[in-house]
Design an enzyme around this catalytic site. Structure first.
Site, PDB file in Angstrom:
ATOM      1  N   HIS A  26       0.818  -1.212   0.000  1.00  0.00           N
ATOM      2  CA  HIS A  26       0.000   0.000   0.000  1.00  0.00           C
ATOM      3  C   HIS A  26       0.853   1.263   0.000  1.00  0.00           C
ATOM      4  O   HIS A  26       0.341   2.367   0.143  1.00  0.00           O
ATOM      5  CB  HIS A  26      -0.909  -0.034   1.241  1.00  0.00           C
ATOM      6  CG  HIS A  26      -2.042   0.923   1.210  1.00  0.00           C
ATOM      7  ND1 HIS A  26      -2.175   1.950   2.128  1.00  0.00           N
ATOM      8  CD2 HIS A  26      -3.111   1.021   0.389  1.00  0.00           C
ATOM      9  CE1 HIS A  26      -3.268   2.634   1.881  1.00  0.00           C
ATOM     10  NE2 HIS A  26      -3.855   2.091   0.819  1.00  0.00           N
ATOM     11  N   LYS A  75       3.266   4.426  -1.102  1.00  0.00           N
ATOM     12  CA  LYS A  75       3.399   5.406  -2.183  1.00  0.00           C
ATOM     13  C   LYS A  75       4.782   6.033  -2.030  1.00  0.00           C
ATOM     14  O   LYS A  75       5.016   6.828  -1.113  1.00  0.00           O
ATOM     15  CB  LYS A  75       2.335   6.501  -2.111  1.00  0.00           C
ATOM     16  CG  LYS A  75       0.908   6.027  -2.397  1.00  0.00           C
ATOM     17  CD  LYS A  75       0.215   5.523  -1.173  1.00  0.00           C
ATOM     18  CE  LYS A  75      -1.250   5.178  -1.463  1.00  0.00           C
ATOM     19  NZ  LYS A  75      -1.798   4.246  -0.481  1.00  0.00           N
ATOM     20  N   ASP A 125      17.353   9.947  -7.562  1.00  0.00           N
ATOM     21  CA  ASP A 125      18.776  10.191  -7.310  1.00  0.00           C
ATOM     22  C   ASP A 125      19.125  10.246  -5.827  1.00  0.00           C
ATOM     23  O   ASP A 125      20.144  10.860  -5.458  1.00  0.00           O
ATOM     24  CB  ASP A 125      19.219  11.493  -7.990  1.00  0.00           C
ATOM     25  CG  ASP A 125      19.147  11.417  -9.511  1.00  0.00           C
ATOM     26  OD1 ASP A 125      19.081  10.289 -10.044  1.00  0.00           O
ATOM     27  OD2 ASP A 125      19.148  12.481 -10.155  1.00  0.00           O
ATOM     28  N   LYS A 161      -3.996  10.839   4.949  1.00  0.00           N
ATOM     29  CA  LYS A 161      -3.774  10.169   6.234  1.00  0.00           C
ATOM     30  C   LYS A 161      -2.782  11.020   7.020  1.00  0.00           C
ATOM     31  O   LYS A 161      -1.608  11.141   6.639  1.00  0.00           O
ATOM     32  CB  LYS A 161      -3.198   8.763   6.040  1.00  0.00           C
ATOM     33  CG  LYS A 161      -4.048   7.843   5.126  1.00  0.00           C
ATOM     34  CD  LYS A 161      -3.572   7.893   3.717  1.00  0.00           C
ATOM     35  CE  LYS A 161      -4.033   6.733   2.844  1.00  0.00           C
ATOM     36  NZ  LYS A 161      -5.408   6.414   2.807  1.00  0.00           N
ATOM     37  N   ASP A 172       0.084  18.232  19.314  1.00  0.00           N
ATOM     38  CA  ASP A 172       0.553  19.414  20.045  1.00  0.00           C
ATOM     39  C   ASP A 172       1.231  20.445  19.156  1.00  0.00           C
ATOM     40  O   ASP A 172       2.065  21.228  19.632  1.00  0.00           O
ATOM     41  CB  ASP A 172       1.528  18.998  21.157  1.00  0.00           C
ATOM     42  CG  ASP A 172       0.867  18.155  22.226  1.00  0.00           C
ATOM     43  OD1 ASP A 172      -0.377  18.169  22.306  1.00  0.00           O
ATOM     44  OD2 ASP A 172       1.585  17.472  22.978  1.00  0.00           O
TER      45      ASP A 172
END
Length: 484
Positions: free
Chosen positions: A222, A224, A229, A404, A409
């Site tokens: 899943h 990404k 380089d 996601k 804080d």
């Protein structure tokens, strides 16, 4: 043999098999909720429950794949030891109440926190494609890509053409596309064009009808990841899709995502994750990135500290679950989370309830419409209890919110590919960035606030008035939440 004896024999064999599976579930020592849910499925659905468990009940990667991962772990471990010994590793500069998270993450996964990075948060898909194509066109040595979903249509053609141009000028181009999430793309005209130009495109975790009985089909890569380089890297929630063309018939609107563009030494750490995936999928020796050639840290005042967190079967699958709990319990003032799929286990749910009860401002932003009916019902079944403890729940109306993110804080962020559900936290191969920096966290918090401005806050009183049939459906879906 009489029909009665045949029936009695089959009945006895069935229950002996069920008992054996239940013993196996117990001995695997998984979270209690997950174990109880599987025991209920196995025992209550004759034959079908046992078959269902055999298909998707365990983290079965296949013996050959498991051996390849195990064979690569010593080499990647030695490389991580070198990475941790370099001057890029964070020595201080993390708030005292957050430093235990850094130490815990390195103790579990061995990836160190690294200072001297720059991060750009990009929340417009057009800008993502513009930056990605420009960076591929400027590549000199290699382009490495890994995506769960690679989809033909719209701006993804620009990435294909940029990779073709890079390969034609001698740049090493390697790409992994998940065998299920990118199934159509892997046999598409674009895939054939890439391979013809010299781009090494492979399926990650390939599957098929026969393989499904030996390898669990729903264990997916899943992640990404783009690394160019070892100087520039991308990760986040956006797959290689143009939201104007992707799943337009799902009735949830365009997918809304964000990507982080990272420059600095963390790019090499992300390439190490890609290198491990590539070695496993291609059955080639591990080619860990050269640390001598990796991007040096930028000691400027606006540089920040990043810790790369890869998780998945064979790589301490419980790691992110543990680290997420630590982050929630470390929060002292505010906790904001965005996720498309919210199906927490009892431990995460308790941590969120406890945070709100301690007086923290806890906000959960999820899409108003989801592309999974079962996940939607299992998710909203938790809302009443959360709101009763003071958690604010916002339903995003601007499309399928797919970003996601977690901010703590105003000083710490978790950003990457991980949903707040048990599939991401325990089953899939995922990648997250732990960012120990107020500047980036402010930018991510500002994006969360823009999402909040496009959302409807749930009213606890109104929520309690929903119908009995709907409440029953939600509670029933909650029972299978540990299996989702």
């Amino acid at each position: 043999m009489s029909p009665q004896l045949i029936s009695a024999t089959l009945f006895g064999l069935h229950w002996a098999f069920v008992a054996a599976l239940i013993v196996r579930v117990i001995m695997l020592r998984r979270p209690a909720g997950t174990s109880m849910a599987w025991i209920a499925v196995i025992a209550s659905a004759p034959f079908a429950g046992a078959v269902f468990y055999l298909l998707v009940g365990e983290r079965r990667l296949g013996r050959a794949r498991g051996r390849r991962i195990a064979a690569d772990l010593p080499a990647i471990g030695a490389w991580l030891d070198q990475l941790a010994g370099r001057h890029t590793v964070l020595r201080a500069a993390v708030p005292a109440h957050l430093d235990p998270i850094r130490r815990q993450a390195q103790a579990i996964l061995r990836f160190p926190a690294q200072a001297g990075n720059h991060m750009e948060l990009i929340d417009d898909f057009q800008a993502v494609f513009d930056a990605l194509v420009a960076d591929i066109d400027a590549a000199r040595h290699h382009c490495h890509l890994c995506f769960y979903i690679w989809h033909e249509g719209g701006r993804t053609a620009d990435v294909v053409e940029a990779l073709v141009r890079a390969a034609e000028r001698g740049v090493q181009c390697r790409a992994l596309a998940d065998g299920v999430g990118s199934e159509a793309f892997l046999v598409s005209a674009s895939a054939r064009r890439l391979r013809a130009a010299g781009v090494d495109l492979r399926a990650a975790l390939p599957t098929g009808p026969l393989r499904s009985f030996f390898v669990r089909r729903d264990l997916r890569n899943h992640r990404k990841i783009v690394v160019i380089d070892d100087a520039i890297a991308y990760t986040g929630s956006q797959n290689l899709v143009d939201p104007r063309f992707f799943r337009q018939d799902a009735g949830v609107g365009e997918w809304v995502d964000a990507i982080a563009r990272v420059t600095g030494p963390a790019a090499a750490a992300m390439d190490g994750v890609f290198a491990l995936d590539w070695s496993v999928e291609t059955e080639r020796p591990l080619e860990a990135p050269s640390l001598e050639d990796s991007n040096p840290p930028d000691e400027g005042t606006d540089s920040l500290t990043v810790q790369v967190i890869p998780t998945g079967p064979g790589l301490r699958p419980e790691a992110l679950h543990q680290l997420l709990l630590s982050a929630i319990y470390a929060a002292q003032r505010e906790l904001v989370m965005t996720t498309p799929y919210f199906v927490p286990d009892e431990a995460v749910l308790t941590a969120l309830l406890t945070a709100a009860q301690r007086g923290l401002e806890v906000t959960l932003i999820v899409p108003a419409r989801n592309d999974s009916v079962l996940v939607r019902y299992a998710s909203v079944a938790q809302f009443g209890e959360l709101m009763a403890s003071g958690v604010r729940i916002a339903l995003f109306e601007g499309g399928l919110l797919h970003t996601k993110s977690v901010t703590v804080d105003g000083a710490f962020s978790i950003f990457g590919s991980v949903n707040l559900d048990m599939r991401s936290l325990w089953l899939n191969f995922e990648i997250s960035l732990f960012v120990y920096d107020e500047g980036f966290t402010r930018k991510l918090s500002a994006l969360q606030q823009r999402y909040l401005a496009q959302s409807e806050l749930l009213d606890p009183e109104t929520w309690r008035e929903r119908g009995a049939v709907r409440r029953f459906t939600e509670n029933a879906a909650r029972l299978v939440g540990p299996l989702l």
